[in-house]
Design an enzyme around this catalytic site. Sequence first.
Site, PDB file in Angstrom:
ATOM      1  N   GLN A 261      30.731  25.686 -31.226  1.00 12.74           N
ATOM      2  CA  GLN A 261      30.883  26.118 -29.843  1.00 12.74           C
ATOM      3  C   GLN A 261      30.924  27.633 -29.752  1.00 12.74           C
ATOM      4  O   GLN A 261      30.251  28.249 -28.926  1.00 12.74           O
ATOM      5  CB  GLN A 261      32.180  25.529 -29.279  1.00 12.74           C
ATOM      6  CG  GLN A 261      32.334  25.708 -27.799  1.00 12.74           C
ATOM      7  CD  GLN A 261      31.218  25.007 -27.063  1.00 12.74           C
ATOM      8  OE1 GLN A 261      30.751  23.945 -27.465  1.00 12.74           O
ATOM      9  NE2 GLN A 261      30.741  25.614 -25.992  1.00 12.74           N
ATOM     10  N   HIS A 264      27.857  30.156 -29.678  1.00  9.97           N
ATOM     11  CA  HIS A 264      26.965  30.265 -28.522  1.00  9.97           C
ATOM     12  C   HIS A 264      26.986  31.667 -27.921  1.00  9.97           C
ATOM     13  O   HIS A 264      25.963  32.197 -27.521  1.00  9.97           O
ATOM     14  CB  HIS A 264      27.395  29.291 -27.417  1.00  9.97           C
ATOM     15  CG  HIS A 264      26.748  27.952 -27.518  1.00  9.97           C
ATOM     16  ND1 HIS A 264      25.427  27.761 -27.248  1.00  9.97           N
ATOM     17  CD2 HIS A 264      27.243  26.732 -27.851  1.00  9.97           C
ATOM     18  CE1 HIS A 264      25.127  26.472 -27.420  1.00  9.97           C
ATOM     19  NE2 HIS A 264      26.207  25.834 -27.789  1.00  9.97           N
ATOM     20  N   GLU A 329      34.395  21.207 -20.559  1.00 13.25           N
ATOM     21  CA  GLU A 329      32.999  20.771 -20.565  1.00 13.25           C
ATOM     22  C   GLU A 329      32.794  19.694 -21.634  1.00 13.25           C
ATOM     23  O   GLU A 329      32.222  18.644 -21.373  1.00 13.25           O
ATOM     24  CB  GLU A 329      32.116  21.995 -20.857  1.00 13.25           C
ATOM     25  CG  GLU A 329      30.633  21.711 -20.867  1.00 13.25           C
ATOM     26  CD  GLU A 329      29.834  22.910 -21.358  1.00 13.25           C
ATOM     27  OE1 GLU A 329      30.434  23.834 -21.958  1.00 13.25           O
ATOM     28  OE2 GLU A 329      28.608  22.921 -21.152  1.00 13.25           O
ATOM     29  N   HIS A 330      33.244  20.000 -22.871  1.00  6.66           N
ATOM     30  CA  HIS A 330      33.145  19.033 -23.969  1.00  6.66           C
ATOM     31  C   HIS A 330      34.539  18.770 -24.517  1.00  6.66           C
ATOM     32  O   HIS A 330      35.320  19.708 -24.693  1.00  6.66           O
ATOM     33  CB  HIS A 330      32.342  19.596 -25.148  1.00  6.66           C
ATOM     34  CG  HIS A 330      31.009  20.175 -24.806  1.00  6.66           C
ATOM     35  ND1 HIS A 330      30.796  21.515 -24.610  1.00  6.66           N
ATOM     36  CD2 HIS A 330      29.807  19.574 -24.632  1.00  6.66           C
ATOM     37  CE1 HIS A 330      29.514  21.728 -24.337  1.00  6.66           C
ATOM     38  NE2 HIS A 330      28.888  20.586 -24.332  1.00  6.66           N
ATOM     39  N   ASP A 363      24.316  17.898 -27.950  1.00 12.58           N
ATOM     40  CA  ASP A 363      23.488  19.044 -27.561  1.00 12.58           C
ATOM     41  C   ASP A 363      22.004  18.752 -27.680  1.00 12.58           C
ATOM     42  O   ASP A 363      21.189  19.373 -27.007  1.00 12.58           O
ATOM     43  CB  ASP A 363      23.820  20.257 -28.443  1.00 12.58           C
ATOM     44  CG  ASP A 363      25.069  20.972 -27.992  1.00 12.58           C
ATOM     45  OD1 ASP A 363      25.475  20.779 -26.832  1.00 12.58           O
ATOM     46  OD2 ASP A 363      25.648  21.716 -28.799  1.00 12.58           O
ATOM     47  N   HIS A 422      26.846   9.603  25.186  1.00 10.20           N
ATOM     48  CA  HIS A 422      26.782   8.641  24.084  1.00 10.20           C
ATOM     49  C   HIS A 422      27.046   7.224  24.603  1.00 10.20           C
ATOM     50  O   HIS A 422      26.368   6.267  24.222  1.00 10.20           O
ATOM     51  CB  HIS A 422      27.820   8.989  23.014  1.00 10.20           C
ATOM     52  CG  HIS A 422      27.441  10.128  22.126  1.00 10.20           C
ATOM     53  ND1 HIS A 422      27.211  11.397  22.597  1.00 10.20           N
ATOM     54  CD2 HIS A 422      27.249  10.189  20.774  1.00 10.20           C
ATOM     55  CE1 HIS A 422      26.906  12.190  21.562  1.00 10.20           C
ATOM     56  NE2 HIS A 422      26.917  11.482  20.455  1.00 10.20           N
TER      57      HIS A 422
END
Lengths: 434, 434
Positions: A261, A264, A329-330, A363, A422
Site C-alpha cells: 500500500q 503507491h 478503502e481496503h 488490485d 394537481h
Amino acid sequence: MRDLGFRTLDLRGGGRAEDPSTWRGLCSRAAGLEGEADAAARAIIADVRARGDAAVCELTSRFEQRTLTPEQFEISREARAEAAARVSPDLRAALVTAAHGIRVFHETQAHADTGLEIEDVSLYSRVAPLRRVAVYAPGGTAAYPSSVLMAGIPAKVAGVPEVILVTPRAPDVVLLAAEIAEVDRVFQIGGAQAIAALALGTATVPRVDKIVGPGNAYVTAAKRQVFGLCAIDGIAGPSEIVVVADATADPELVAADLIAQAEHDVLACAILITDSEPLVPAVIAALTRQLGDLPRAEIASQALREHGAAVLVDDVAAMVAAVNAYAPEHVELLLADADAVAKQITSAGAIFVGAFTPEAAGDYTAGPSHVLPTAGAARFASPLGVWDFVKHTSVLRLGRDALAAQAPAIARLARAEGLEGHARAAELRLRETT
Amino acid sequence: MRDLGFRTLDLRGGGRAEDPSTWRGLCSRAAGLEGEADAAARAIIADVRARGDAAVCELTSRFEQRTLTPEQFEISREARAEAAARVSPDLRAALVTAAHGIRVFHETQAHADTGLEIEDVSLYSRVAPLRRVAVYAPGGTAAYPSSVLMAGIPAKVAGVPEVILVTPRAPDVVLLAAEIAEVDRVFQIGGAQAIAALALGTATVPRVDKIVGPGNAYVTAAKRQVFGLCAIDGIAGPSEIVVVADATADPELVAADLIAQAEHDVLACAILITDSEPLVPAVIAALTRQLGDLPRAEIASQALREHGAAVLVDDVAAMVAAVNAYAPEHVELLLADADAVAKQITSAGAIFVGAFTPEAAGDYTAGPSHVLPTAGAARFASPLGVWDFVKHTSVLRLGRDALAAQAPAIARLARAEGLEGHARAAELRLRETT
C-alpha cells in the site's frame, strides 16, 4: 539501521494509554471540503466553457508542456492497434487474465428492471446503460493499465455503448488495456481541462454522461465542480489499507501488505490494527527488512512514517470497531477467524479475507474493481460497479379504475399542499369519461 | 382576455421555420455549474465547521428570523405525536394511502448480494443499508408532506436504521408524514447551515451518511460542496414536465397537466411537444380558461410564459428525439400508441403513460418516488430509490490454489506498473507455504 518511524498507538483499556485523538485524527481524513485546487479548477472550467478546444490546447501546453492540436486529442484506431501490438505477449497474457476475472465478477452484478403489475396498474423501474462515459486514467509517476480494465470492463458489462478513455499519457500497455477492455475511443488529454471538456463538450471532445476514475487534486476538484452537468463516481483521496491481524498472523505478510500500500504514494495510508502486542515489533522488523531492497523504498518509508500506524486494541470487538470507525478503502483480515470478523465489518470498500487474499490480488486479477471509496467514503459509497453505469427510469401506467381509486387521496393531498391544479388534473380525467 | 404568452416553436421540416437555437436553449438548462449561492454556502459551511451549533443558531436567526437554541433543534417524540394527532382524519387517510403505494412499489427494488463461488474463490458484492440519512424538506411557500413520504419510505424500505427529517418548517401535516414514513428523528433547522451541520456533525446534529431531498439555491450549493464528506442525491433544479401529445389527445388534459406543473414555481418548465398543429391553439385556449379560477394562476402564468412552450414537430420519431434531447424530469404520453413510444424514451426521470396517468398521481399516490432528476440529469441519474440508501462492499476470499493460479499475472502486472511490493506480497504467500 535507521528508525522507520512507524507509530504505535496503544488504545487498550479504552485508549487511555495514548492520546486517543491521534486515532480520531487518522479516522477523520475526509477529503470532502474544498482545497487549494478548487479555485484553479474553477478558472480552468470557465476557460474551457468559454473557449472550448482552444482552452484545452493552451492549458495542456501550460500545465503539461505538451503541444497538442484538437486533431491530436483522439488517438486513432490504427495508432491504438499498433501500440497494443508492441506489448510483450506475457504482459498481454497477464492483462487478459485480469480482464477475464474482472468480467466474470461484474457479470454477476447485471441489473434487471423491477416493478409490479396489479390489476390495471403497471409500475416499473426500467434499467438502462448510460450512453457515453469517460474513464479517466491519470498520468503521474506510473501509468496503470489495470485501472483501465477495472473501470472500463464494468462499463461494458453494463452495456454502455461508448466508453472513452481519457488520459494525459497513453503508453502502449495502457492502449492495450483499452483494447482488451473494449474501450471505444481514447483521448490523450488530462487534468481539470479534460474534465471540463468532457462535462461540457467541445467541438472535438464529446460531452459524456459520467466521468469515473481517480486523478490528481485538480482533476478531483474539477470533477466535484462539474457534478450535476454529468455524473461522477466520487471524490478520490489517497489510497489506504487497514491490516487487521491477531497473534496467528505472519508478520512478514502483514509487512508485505503494508508496504504494497505504502509504495503507491507518499500520501498512502497503511495501518495495522491488532490485539497482539508482540506482533507489532515483529511487523516493524519485517517492514525494515523488506524495505531494504524495494525499488520504491523511499516513497513507502515516507508513507509509513507520515501516514502509517500500528494500533493496539484489546480484542476482536475493538478491532472491528476501529475498522468501522476508519472506514478504510481496503481492509485485510489476517485472523484466526477471519470469516466471522468479515461479517461484522460494515464500512470498508473491499474486505480481503484470509492469508491467501492479498490486496494485490484485488488490485489486478481477482475480479472486483479496485476503484474503491477512500477517505472514509466507505461509510456511504460503493466500489465502482455495474451500478455506476446504469440509470433507472420510472414508468407508470394507471387504468381508469386505479386512477378513480387514487383520485380522492391525490386531490386531498394536493389541496393540503396548496396545489389545486394537481387536484384538478386528476379529477378532470374522471369527470370527462364517466 | 390577456395573451398568455405561451410560445410556439415550429421545428417541423428540420426546424427551419423557427430559430432552432430556442429549443436547444430550452434543452441546455443544466443546473450544473456554480452560481451566486456558492460563495455564500462556502462561508456558511466554514462557519458551521468552526463554531458548530452556535453558527447554526446565529445563521438561523439571520436568514430565517427564528430564534432557536440547540436544545430546540430536535422536535421531541411527544411534540411530534401531539402534532400528528391534530391532523384531520381524512388528510391522514390520504397520507396513509399514498404511503402504502410508495412502500409497495419500493419493496420491489430491494437489493440482494451478488457474487460467485468457484472452487476456492469466493467473491461478493455485499449490500447493506446506510446507517444514518437525512431527508431535507424545504420550507418555502408550501410545506410538502408528500416529499417526506417519497424520500423517507424508500430509505426505510432499504433498511436505514436512522432516518432524520430536517426542515426549517414542520407543520403538523409534515410531522404526521414523518410518523407515517417511520422517520426516526426530526430537526427543525434549514438552509445551507443545516446541510453543513449534517455533513460535519455538531454537538447536537449528528453527522449523516447521505443527504437527500431538494432545497433552495443555498441548500443545493451546500450539498454540492459537502459531497465527499457524505453522499448526496443530486443537484436539484426547477421542476419540469414535457407533455407529448398527438391529435388524439384531449387539449383539456394537456392544459391541466401543464398547469399542474407550472403552478409549482415561477421557474417550473411546462412544455408540450406535438405533431398536431390544431392541438396547439386548442391547448392554449384551454390553458387560458383553466387558469381563470386557479388559486396559483399568477405563478402558473408566469412559469408558462417564461419557461413554457408548445413545440411542433413532424412525427412520432421527432417527438421521441425531442424528449430524449430535453431529458425531462417528467414526461407524459398522451398518444394513440403511448406504450410503444414509452419504450423509445431513453432519458427521463419518470414516464407517465396514457390518459389515466396524470403526473399528479406520480406526485402523490402511485408509488415511484417523485424525487426525480431535473435539469437534464435524467441523461445519467435515476429517481430516488432504494438504491440511494444502500452501499456495496466487495468481499474477497481466495484459497491457496486460486492465488497460485493468479500470482504470475499479479506479479507481471505489478512489475509493469512499477509496484514491486505488490508483486512480492502475492509471491511471498506461496513461497512461505510451499
